[in-house]
Design an enzyme around this catalytic site. Sequence first.
Site, short mmCIF file in Angstrom:
data_model
loop_
_atom_site.label_atom_id
_atom_site.label_comp_id
_atom_site.label_asym_id
_atom_site.label_seq_id
_atom_site.Cartn_x
_atom_site.Cartn_y
_atom_site.Cartn_z
CE1 TYR A 93 77.68 93.05 23.59
CE2 TYR A 93 76.14 94.57 22.58
CZ TYR A 93 77.04 94.27 23.58
OH TYR A 93 77.28 95.17 24.58
CE1 TYR A 114 71.68 94.12 17.68
CE2 TYR A 114 70.16 95.78 16.84
CZ TYR A 114 70.46 94.46 17.10
OH TYR A 114 69.56 93.47 16.78
#
Length: 303
Positions: A62, A143
């Site tokens: 991702y 992230y």
Amino acid sequence: MVVLVTGANGQLGQAIQSISGKYPEIDFVFCSSSDLDITNLENCQVVFDEFKPQFCINAAAYTAVDKAESEPAKAFDINANGAENLAITCKKFNTILIHISTDFVFDAYFSEGIAYYDRELRLPLKSNLGLTETDVPFPSGVYGLTKLQGEQAIQANWEKHFIIRTSWVYSQFGNNFMKTMLRLALERVSLSVVADQIGTPTNAVDLAEVLIVIMVSSFKFQVSSFGIYNFSNEGQCSWYDFANEIFRQNGVSIDLKPIRTSAYPTPAKRPAYSVLDKTKIRSTFDIKINDWQTSLSACLKQL
Ligand SMILES: NC(=O)c1ccc[n+]([C@@H]2O[C@H](COP(=O)([O-])OP(=O)(O)OC[C@H]3O[C@@H](n4cnc5c(N)ncnc54)[C@H](OP(=O)(O)O)[C@@H]3O)[C@@H](O)[C@H]2O)c1
């Protein structure tokens, strides 16, 4: 030698596909997210059972850095759970796992008592430039945190792994900063780009070549120095410098202005300084790394 590549339609996955023809001795199995969903352990095991790979390159992730701030569960599922599923599966099939991680595991302002970067002076504080594999990670966004959790899940589950931390990846494939700059140059007469974040661009094709060197060394010469390695191109620059060089090499005339990070707020905080030290990967695998300007030129020629 069978090499299974996850996330094969992403930027790095396509870069590996683009050079795979040069290595007829390697039997590549390219899996898109619909062929192999790394968040599904059973799916991983069924696919590994079919191909029985000696190596798995995990190019699936991702990667929407800002969107991750509002989708932490999804980012965690892919970057941390997905990495763990692959580690568990690799252990079951005795497959060496090559996992890609990121410079975003470092905040680079201040981490665990070590100051890497003086925010006021905007200068690195370490005498030897570059973050090493043993520097303590301290991500500042979702992230980076989920990528660090992925690294930790692999370390906890399967010792036969290489974790390759890389930075500022671009290529002729997918979406990236270089392609965004070239598109914006067609639409605008002036552009402002952040000049106070320092890092190193990485041509995805150079990264793909290094992954193959690592696999061949491990397979043929039984080099098994498992662990974390940094890889990017050589040198360092700001995003402004990177944009300037993209335009210079492409003969683009545009009014390019340097701005501070504070003038371009984003949902996720970016590292101010994330230059990676490549001493370990250079010496372990005896590789020469191109400087970022030379690799940019090679990439622009492919466009
Ligand atoms: N891009 C950068 O600047 C950068 C910098 C440092 C490190 N990295 C790391 O480098 C690696 C490669 O990045 P990239 O730029 O090639 O990323 P990318 O272009 O975003 O590709 C990621 C790929 O992962 C696939 N994917 C997502 N969820 C999946 C799942 N559950 N199962 C299987 N595949 C899934 C995506 O497929 P779909 O499109 O079908 O969802 C996509 O093809 C990543 O680990 C990234 O964290 C990238």
